[in-house]
Every structure is written in C-alpha cells, then in structure tokens.
Scaffold this motif. Structure first.
Motif, mmCIF file in Angstrom:
data_model
loop_
_atom_site.group_PDB
_atom_site.id
_atom_site.type_symbol
_atom_site.label_atom_id
_atom_site.label_comp_id
_atom_site.label_asym_id
_atom_site.label_seq_id
_atom_site.Cartn_x
_atom_site.Cartn_y
_atom_site.Cartn_z
ATOM 1 N N GLY A 59 1.147 -1.223 -0.008
ATOM 2 C CA GLY A 59 0.001 0.090 -0.105
ATOM 3 C C GLY A 59 0.825 1.433 -0.033
ATOM 4 O O GLY A 59 0.511 2.381 -0.618
ATOM 5 N N LEU B 95 2.217 1.606 -3.367
ATOM 6 C CA LEU B 95 1.392 2.233 -4.201
ATOM 7 C C LEU B 95 1.080 3.949 -4.079
ATOM 8 O O LEU B 95 0.903 4.321 -5.073
ATOM 9 C CB LEU B 95 -0.121 1.730 -4.095
ATOM 10 C CG LEU B 95 -1.136 2.144 -5.009
ATOM 11 C CD1 LEU B 95 -0.693 1.951 -6.540
ATOM 12 C CD2 LEU B 95 -2.408 1.507 -4.542
ATOM 13 N N TYR C 193 -12.392 5.283 -3.321
ATOM 14 C CA TYR C 193 -12.536 4.055 -2.442
ATOM 15 C C TYR C 193 -12.128 2.814 -3.527
ATOM 16 O O TYR C 193 -13.033 2.500 -4.333
ATOM 17 C CB TYR C 193 -13.693 3.883 -1.714
ATOM 18 C CG TYR C 193 -13.839 2.704 -0.722
ATOM 19 C CD1 TYR C 193 -13.244 2.535 0.400
ATOM 20 C CD2 TYR C 193 -14.585 1.791 -1.404
ATOM 21 C CE1 TYR C 193 -13.144 1.356 0.929
ATOM 22 C CE2 TYR C 193 -14.572 0.320 -0.547
ATOM 23 C CZ TYR C 193 -13.885 0.233 0.758
ATOM 24 O OH TYR C 193 -13.781 -0.825 1.398
ATOM 25 N N TYR C 194 -10.931 2.186 -3.316
ATOM 26 C CA TYR C 194 -10.710 1.048 -4.118
ATOM 27 C C TYR C 194 -10.615 0.044 -2.840
ATOM 28 O O TYR C 194 -9.751 0.119 -1.959
ATOM 29 C CB TYR C 194 -9.310 1.467 -4.656
ATOM 30 C CG TYR C 194 -8.669 0.029 -5.390
ATOM 31 C CD1 TYR C 194 -8.859 0.381 -6.879
ATOM 32 C CD2 TYR C 194 -7.977 -0.857 -5.003
ATOM 33 C CE1 TYR C 194 -8.407 -0.817 -7.761
ATOM 34 C CE2 TYR C 194 -7.460 -1.910 -5.551
ATOM 35 C CZ TYR C 194 -7.555 -1.789 -6.986
ATOM 36 O OH TYR C 194 -6.818 -2.792 -7.992
ATOM 37 N N THR D 39 -10.087 -4.576 -2.594
ATOM 38 C CA THR D 39 -9.853 -5.549 -3.370
ATOM 39 C C THR D 39 -9.199 -6.675 -2.420
ATOM 40 O O THR D 39 -9.343 -6.500 -1.007
ATOM 41 C CB THR D 39 -8.555 -5.214 -4.181
ATOM 42 O OG1 THR D 39 -8.087 -6.673 -4.877
ATOM 43 C CG2 THR D 39 -7.312 -5.066 -3.582
ATOM 44 N N LEU E 50 -3.895 -6.360 -2.586
ATOM 45 C CA LEU E 50 -3.367 -5.342 -3.428
ATOM 46 C C LEU E 50 -2.312 -5.623 -4.514
ATOM 47 O O LEU E 50 -1.132 -5.943 -4.196
ATOM 48 C CB LEU E 50 -2.914 -4.281 -2.495
ATOM 49 C CG LEU E 50 -2.378 -2.877 -3.135
ATOM 50 C CD1 LEU E 50 -3.808 -2.500 -3.765
ATOM 51 C CD2 LEU E 50 -2.004 -1.814 -2.127
ATOM 52 N N ALA F 28 -3.874 -1.725 -9.615
ATOM 53 C CA ALA F 28 -4.359 -0.633 -8.509
ATOM 54 C C ALA F 28 -3.970 0.532 -9.296
ATOM 55 O O ALA F 28 -4.453 1.774 -9.331
ATOM 56 C CB ALA F 28 -4.118 -0.618 -7.324
ATOM 57 N N ILE G 147 -5.962 4.015 -10.470
ATOM 58 C CA ILE G 147 -5.844 5.418 -9.797
ATOM 59 C C ILE G 147 -5.352 6.494 -10.702
ATOM 60 O O ILE G 147 -5.815 7.611 -10.464
ATOM 61 C CB ILE G 147 -5.328 5.253 -8.287
ATOM 62 C CG1 ILE G 147 -6.033 4.378 -7.382
ATOM 63 C CG2 ILE G 147 -5.012 6.543 -7.685
ATOM 64 C CD1 ILE G 147 -4.949 3.622 -6.441
ATOM 65 N N GLU H 22 -9.269 5.966 -0.432
ATOM 66 C CA GLU H 22 -9.108 4.632 0.446
ATOM 67 C C GLU H 22 -8.501 3.872 -0.331
ATOM 68 O O GLU H 22 -9.284 3.167 -1.242
ATOM 69 C CB GLU H 22 -10.208 4.586 1.542
ATOM 70 C CG GLU H 22 -10.284 3.120 2.181
ATOM 71 C CD GLU H 22 -9.350 2.918 3.375
ATOM 72 O OE1 GLU H 22 -8.885 2.075 3.967
ATOM 73 O OE2 GLU H 22 -8.353 4.077 3.419
ATOM 74 N N THR H 23 -7.572 2.797 -0.128
ATOM 75 C CA THR H 23 -7.365 1.659 -0.749
ATOM 76 C C THR H 23 -7.400 0.606 0.362
ATOM 77 O O THR H 23 -6.575 0.343 1.463
ATOM 78 C CB THR H 23 -5.905 1.448 -1.433
ATOM 79 O OG1 THR H 23 -5.710 2.696 -2.156
ATOM 80 C CG2 THR H 23 -5.674 0.308 -2.039
ATOM 81 N N GLU I 55 -7.721 -3.299 1.523
ATOM 82 C CA GLU I 55 -7.087 -4.864 1.179
ATOM 83 C C GLU I 55 -7.850 -5.605 2.079
ATOM 84 O O GLU I 55 -7.700 -5.777 3.298
ATOM 85 C CB GLU I 55 -5.565 -4.608 1.210
ATOM 86 C CG GLU I 55 -5.069 -6.039 0.695
ATOM 87 C CD GLU I 55 -3.524 -6.257 0.635
ATOM 88 O OE1 GLU I 55 -3.134 -6.887 -0.141
ATOM 89 O OE2 GLU I 55 -3.158 -5.417 1.288
ATOM 90 N N PHE J 103 -12.048 -6.181 -7.821
ATOM 91 C CA PHE J 103 -11.638 -5.253 -6.780
ATOM 92 C C PHE J 103 -13.147 -4.377 -7.246
ATOM 93 O O PHE J 103 -13.904 -4.496 -8.118
ATOM 94 C CB PHE J 103 -10.395 -4.330 -7.113
ATOM 95 C CG PHE J 103 -10.551 -3.825 -8.670
ATOM 96 C CD1 PHE J 103 -10.842 -2.307 -9.071
ATOM 97 C CD2 PHE J 103 -9.858 -4.458 -9.608
ATOM 98 C CE1 PHE J 103 -10.851 -2.086 -10.211
ATOM 99 C CE2 PHE J 103 -9.557 -4.109 -10.976
ATOM 100 C CZ PHE J 103 -10.476 -2.726 -11.194
#
Length: 347
Positions: A19, A22, A109-110, A112, A115, A120, A124, A142-143, A145, A155
């Motif tokens: 994260g 990313l 908001y992602y 999955t 990650l 991703a 994004i 927000e990502t 996982e 996702f």
C-alpha cells in the motif's frame, strides 16, 4: 513458551508495504490534479480544501457519490484498467454538474482482496485523469485490502465529489419556461449503465470483447470511458441562460430528464433527432431487446441534456461544439395539460 509461529498482517493477506509503494507510485498523477485551494499533500487523514468564498455571495455545496457498476466486471475480465477510473469520476461529476455546480474535489475508494500495484496503479491514475478532465482535485481516497471479502483478482470502486454553486445561479428546473429548447450532447457509448444487461447479451449471443463491430471491437465500444461534460457546460453557463440539465444514466433519456422537469411543464423529444451509435444497434439485435427496453436501460447515444431559451440555441450549439461536443436539437418544452401526463415523451 509457546511454539506457535508469530503471525503478521501479511500472513493474513494484507501487505501494508504494498500500500505504501502504491501511494508513492500514484503521487505524481494525483499531484497533477491539484487546485490552488488544496491545503497539504497526499497521505493525510483528511483532504483539506479551502472553499473559495471570495468568489461567491452565498455558496452552496453540492455532493455526489457513485460507482461504475458491473462495467467493472468487463474491465477486470479484459485486464483493461486505464479508463475505468474516468468512468468513476464522470458518474459523480456529471451528476454534480446538473445543478450548475463546479466540481471542486474528489475522493475514491478502491477495495480488493489482495493489493496488486500492476492493477491498482493504472486504475488510480485513470481516476486522476478523470479529475483533470473535470478540473477537480483528487484530494484523497482509501485503498482497502480485504482478503475473504473479494475473489482473487477482483476489486470494487466508489467515488465521492463535492462542488460549489452560487445560490442564485443554482439550476433546479424552476426557471424552465415554455418554448425552451432541449439540446442533447452525444455520449461516448453506454457510459456506465446497463452493464448487467450488456453482460447477459454477450453471454446469450456467444460474443466476446474481441468480437468485431465495424472498425472496432466490442471491447473498445463497451469500455470507452464515460464522457465528462464539465468544461463544456461550464463554458455554456458563463454565456447562456441555462434553464435545466440532466445527466442521462440508468433509466435512460426520458426518465432522467423527467427528474428535473417542473410539474406544470413537459418535454417532447424526437427520437429521429439523432442516430444512435452502432453499439446500441448491436445490443438491441444480439439481445432481441425492444425499443422501449433499450430506451429505459441505456442512454442510446445521448449522455447529457440542457434546456436553453429558443433565442440562444445557435449560440449554445456554437459554444458546445467549440468545446468538442456533438450536439443535437432534441425537442421543446411546453405546458403540461394535466398532472397525469408524462413529464417527458420520446416520440
């Protein structure tokens, strides 16, 4: 002493380091969306945005939230991620735009199972591209996982937008008058609505995203990003007395336009005013879908509508076409004879 192994978050399927990597990868595209009103940078607990109150006497905030629906399933299956974020932004900013508001900032908001930066990051980055098209800042997101909540490789996306409009210039249909003219702006395809039916038609027809449709594939036609109308409409609002607007999403042209019609007025729109793109003809034929079902499920080629006074039609068309839009004169506003009549008739 216990001989059991010491468990970590990574053992449970969540990679905090992934994260963080990313965030570093998307920092550049996100910063490119930055407006002067943004305070601080990426990575805080909240996105700070200074409301430009000096530009307004009575500012009204307008908010909208949406996703991209099962179009996401096609994008995942095709491993085509560079447009789906534009869809996400478009579905939110086009809704906010209907009120006459200028989109200010956006959050995503992602979510999955695991990650994967190779997936991703382009998603994004495409959200950032959509924000640039809309002139909005991507101030955070927000990502998430969540192993066990999603199948491997899947996702989901959601987004949230805030805009601002002067209280006296907000557009809610109340200024709409008889003899107003309805202009339609072309869509780029089905946009982000009706894809559960699209996927069913593909299945019934035995077609794939590689199936040819003229000089393009079905994948190209179905995964074309939703058109963002913000900058063209903002130019129109600066010069013309826009009386009403509608974003054509689920429910089609008639149902969405009816949402902004005053009770004493109605609109008659001519189906012959535009020719729908080939993808809609293919869907209707391959799925044996009736005209009525097509019209209430898809935009059928019209993604956004505006109502302008009759004496400003030519000027409006010049402004919109100059901003890159394809414009059709769809019909007129007229008195509604009784309350039981349809607010919008498509003839």
């Amino acid at each position: 002493m216990s001989q059991r192994p010491s468990l970590t978050y990574a053992d449970a399927g969540v990679d905090i380091d992934a994260g963080n990597r990313l965030v570093d990868e998307i920092r550049g595209p996100v910063e490119a969306t930055r407006r002067p009103e943004v305070i601080g940078g990426l990575g805080g607990f909240g996105g700070l945005f200074e409301l430009p109150v000096d530009r307004y006497r009575r500012p009204v905030l307008v908010s909208g939230t949406d996703g991209v629906g099962t179009k996401l399933r096609l994008a995942i299956d095709a491993a085509r991620y560079d447009g789906i974020g534009i869809d996400l932004v478009a579905m939110c900013v086009n809704d906010v735009l209907v009120t006459g508001a200028e989109p200010l900032f956006f959050l995503d908001y992602y979510a999955t199972a695991h990650l994967d930066a190779a997936v991703a990051a382009p998603v994004i980055k495409s959200i950032a591209e959509g924000c640039q098209q809309a002139g909005a800042s991507l101030v955070g997101g927000e990502t998430a996982e969540m192993p066990g909540m999603y199948a491997s490789g899947d996702f989901d996306l959601a987004g949230f937008c805030v805009g601002v409009v002067e209280y006296d210039r907000r557009i809610d249909g109340s200024r709409m008058t008889e003899d107003g003219v309805v202009l339609g702006l072309a869509s780029s395809g089905p946009h982000s609505n009706g894809y559960s039916l699209v996927r069913r038609i593909l299945d019934v027809a035995g077609a794939t995203l590689d199936t040819r449709l003229g000089d393009q594939s079905l994948g190209d036609a179905l995964l074309a990003p939703t058109r963002i109308y913000v900058k063209a409409i903002q130019k129109l609002l600066e010069a013309v007395d826009v009386q009403g607007m509608a974003h054509v999403t689920g429910g089609g042209l008639a149902e969405n336009f009816a949402r902004v019609m005053p009770e004493h007025l109605a609109a008659t729109l001519e189906r012959s005013a535009w020719q729908q793109p080939p993808i809609f003809d293919w869907l209707a034929d391959a799925g044996n879908v009736s005209d009525a079902e097509m019209a209430r499920t898809f935009n059928c080629g019209i993604g956004f509508c505006v109502v302008v006074p009759a004496d400003q039609v030519a000027q409006s068309i010049d402004i919109l076409t100059g901003a890159g839009e394809q414009v059709f004169t769809l019909g007129r506003i007229h008195a509604r004879e009784n309350a039981a009549d349809d607010a919008v008739r498509l003839v």
